[in-house]
Design an enzyme around this catalytic site. Structure first.
Site, mmCIF file in Angstrom:
data_model
loop_
_atom_site.group_PDB
_atom_site.id
_atom_site.type_symbol
_atom_site.label_atom_id
_atom_site.label_comp_id
_atom_site.label_asym_id
_atom_site.label_seq_id
_atom_site.Cartn_x
_atom_site.Cartn_y
_atom_site.Cartn_z
ATOM 1 N N ARG A 56 0.687 -1.090 -0.029
ATOM 2 C CA ARG A 56 0.107 -0.011 0.101
ATOM 3 C C ARG A 56 0.901 1.189 0.191
ATOM 4 N NH1 ARG A 56 -1.931 1.588 6.055
ATOM 5 N NH2 ARG A 56 -0.255 0.514 7.313
ATOM 6 N N GLU A 104 -17.994 4.395 -1.281
ATOM 7 C CA GLU A 104 -17.566 3.976 -2.380
ATOM 8 C C GLU A 104 -18.311 3.486 -3.619
ATOM 9 O OE1 GLU A 104 -15.019 2.793 1.027
ATOM 10 O OE2 GLU A 104 -17.195 3.085 0.857
ATOM 11 N N PHE A 132 -14.219 -2.954 0.648
ATOM 12 C CA PHE A 132 -15.158 -1.931 0.190
ATOM 13 C C PHE A 132 -15.220 -1.717 -1.412
ATOM 14 C CE2 PHE A 132 -14.169 -0.410 4.551
ATOM 15 C CZ PHE A 132 -14.764 -1.072 5.317
ATOM 16 N N HIS A 183 -5.408 -2.981 1.806
ATOM 17 C CA HIS A 183 -5.767 -3.814 3.049
ATOM 18 C C HIS A 183 -6.622 -4.960 2.665
ATOM 19 C CE1 HIS A 183 -4.754 0.207 4.618
ATOM 20 N NE2 HIS A 183 -4.869 -0.364 5.820
ATOM 21 N N ASP A 230 -8.023 -5.712 12.520
ATOM 22 C CA ASP A 230 -9.469 -5.142 11.897
ATOM 23 C C ASP A 230 -10.502 -6.134 11.835
ATOM 24 O OD1 ASP A 230 -8.323 -2.660 11.606
ATOM 25 O OD2 ASP A 230 -8.388 -2.347 9.718
ATOM 26 N N ARG A 281 -1.605 -4.614 3.580
ATOM 27 C CA ARG A 281 -1.342 -3.731 4.823
ATOM 28 C C ARG A 281 -0.006 -4.005 5.372
ATOM 29 N NH1 ARG A 281 -4.851 -3.359 10.384
ATOM 30 N NH2 ARG A 281 -3.901 -1.622 11.386
#
Length: 313
Positions: free
Chosen positions: A10, A58, A83, A109, A117, A167
Site C-alpha cells: 500500500r 465507495e 469496500f 488492506h 480489524d 497492509r
C-alpha cells in the site's frame, strides 16, 4: 547476512501515484475518506487539485471515477478491498466493467493481514469477484518493486484494472537488474524439478521460504510469481507443470475463485496434474496480528511447507 528490506505494497501504491502524477497530468486519485490508510495522502499533498475525497461512499466514488474516465482522465479509485470490490461491486460491474472504461481500482488492506480489524475487513473474496467481470485486469503484486511496476502498467493499459495491495510489510524479492514487468506474464523466481508452487502477493515470499525448507528435505520446488491473475500466464504454468508433474497454489485469499481456481482452470484445459490449493479454506478470518493469522491459517513459510509436505506424502 544483510537484513531483508520490507515495505507494505500500500505504501508502494501511494509512492507510485506521486511519481506517475508528474508524467501523466490526466491522472486523478479518488479516495473514500481513507487517504491516510490507503497512502493516497502523499498524492494529495503533491497534487491537491487532483485528489478527490469522496467520503465513506465507495459506490458513489466508482460512479465519479467512471464519469472522469469518459472525460479523458485516468482515475484511480482507492479504498480497502472489502469496500472497493465488495460494497461497490455493482457499480464496478455496471458503471466501469460493462462500458469498459479506463478506471483503475486501488484496493488496499486485502486479505487476513489486515489483522486486528477482523473478519469484516479482511477481504478474501475480491480476486474471485473481480475475475468474473469481463475485460477486468486483476493484479496482486508481491513486493514494493512489483507494486510500483504494476501501477505504472495499469496507467499504460487502456481499460479497467483492479490492483490488490496489502497492509503488512513484506520482503522485497524483485530487487534485481533483469527484473521486467508485463501484464499477463508470470516470473520463475526459483527453479525446481519436483514440484511447482504458484503464488501471488505476500505468499510469494512465503513460498520461497517454504522452498528452502523443502530443499533441506531433498525436494526441488519451482516457485512462480503470478502478479497478474487475469489474464493468467497459462503458458508458463503449463510448461512448469509438464516439468514437475505436481502443482501447489498459494494465496492470501479464499481457495474458491482466486489464483488456485484460475490455475486449475488452465491445467484442466491443457495439462491435468495433481493440484493442491493453499489459502483460506472456505472460512472467515479473525482478529489478530498479521503474523499470528498467517501462522494460524498456515500461510506463512512454515505453514506452506507443512501443507506441501503432507500433499507430497
Amino acid at each position: 547476512m544483510a537484513e531483508v528490506k520490507k515495505i507494505a505494497t500500500r505504501e508502494s501504491y501511494g509512492n507510485a501515484l506521486v511519481e506517475l502524477g508528474a508524467e501523466y497530468p490526466e491522472l486523478v486519485v479518488l479516495d473514500a475518506d481513507l487517504a491516510a490508510a490507503t497512502k493516497t495522502g502523499v498524492f494529495k499533498k503533491a497534487y491537491p487539485d487532483r485528489h478527490i475525497d469522496c467520503g465513506i461512499a465507495e459506490c458513489n466514488m466508482m460512479g465519479i471515477a467512471a464519469g472522469l474516465a469518459t472525460m479523458g482522465k485516468i482515475p484511480f479509485a482507492s479504498s480497502f478491498a472489502m469496500f472497493a470490490a465488495g460494497r461497490a461491486f455493482e457499480q464496478v460491474r455496471n458503471s466501469i466493467g460493462y462500458p469498459h472504461l479506463n478506471v483503475k481500482i486501488g484496493a488496499t488492506h486485502a486479505g487476513i493481514t489486515v489483522g486486528e480489524d477482523g473478519a469484516t475487513h479482511q477481504c478474501n473474496e475480491d480476486i474471485a469477484l473481480m475475475r468474473t467481470i469481463p475485460g477486468m485486469v486483476v493484479m496482486c503484486p508481491a513486493d514494493d518493486i512489483e507494486a510500483k511496476a504494476a501501477v505504472r502498467a495499469a496507467v499504460e493499459h487502456e481499460g479497467p484494472v483492479y490492483l490488490r495491495f496489502g497492509r503488512a510489510a513484506c520482503p522485497v524479492i524483485n530487487d534485481r537488474p533483469d527484473y521486467k514487468f508485463e501484464i499477463g506474464k508470470g516470473t520463475v523466481v526459483r527453479e525446481g524439478s519436483d514440484l511447482t508452487i504458484v503464488a501471488t502477493g505476500i505468499c510469494v515470499g512465503n513460498a520461497l521460504e517454504a522452498a528452502e525448507m523443502l530443499a533441506a528435505d531433498g525436494i526441488s520446488a519451482e516457485v512462480i510469481n503470478i502478479c497478474t491473475i487475469k489474464p493468467l500466464d497459462e503458458e508458463l504454468i503449463i510448461r512448469s507443470a509438464k516439468k514437475t508433474g505436481k502443482v501447489v497454489t498459494a494465496e492470501e485469499h479464499s481457495v474458491i475463485g482466486g489464483l488456485g481456481s484460475a490455475v486449475c482452470d488452465a491445467l484442466c484445459k491443457s495439462y491435468p496434474v495433481p493440484v493442491m490449493k493453499i489459502g483460506m479454506q472456505d472460512c472467515f478470518g479473525e482478529s489478530g496480528s498479521a503474523s499470528a493469522l498467517l501462522e494460524k491459517y498456515k500461510l506463512d513459510g512454515k505453514g506452506i511447507y507443512g501443507q506441501i509436505s503432507d500433499f507430497l506424502k
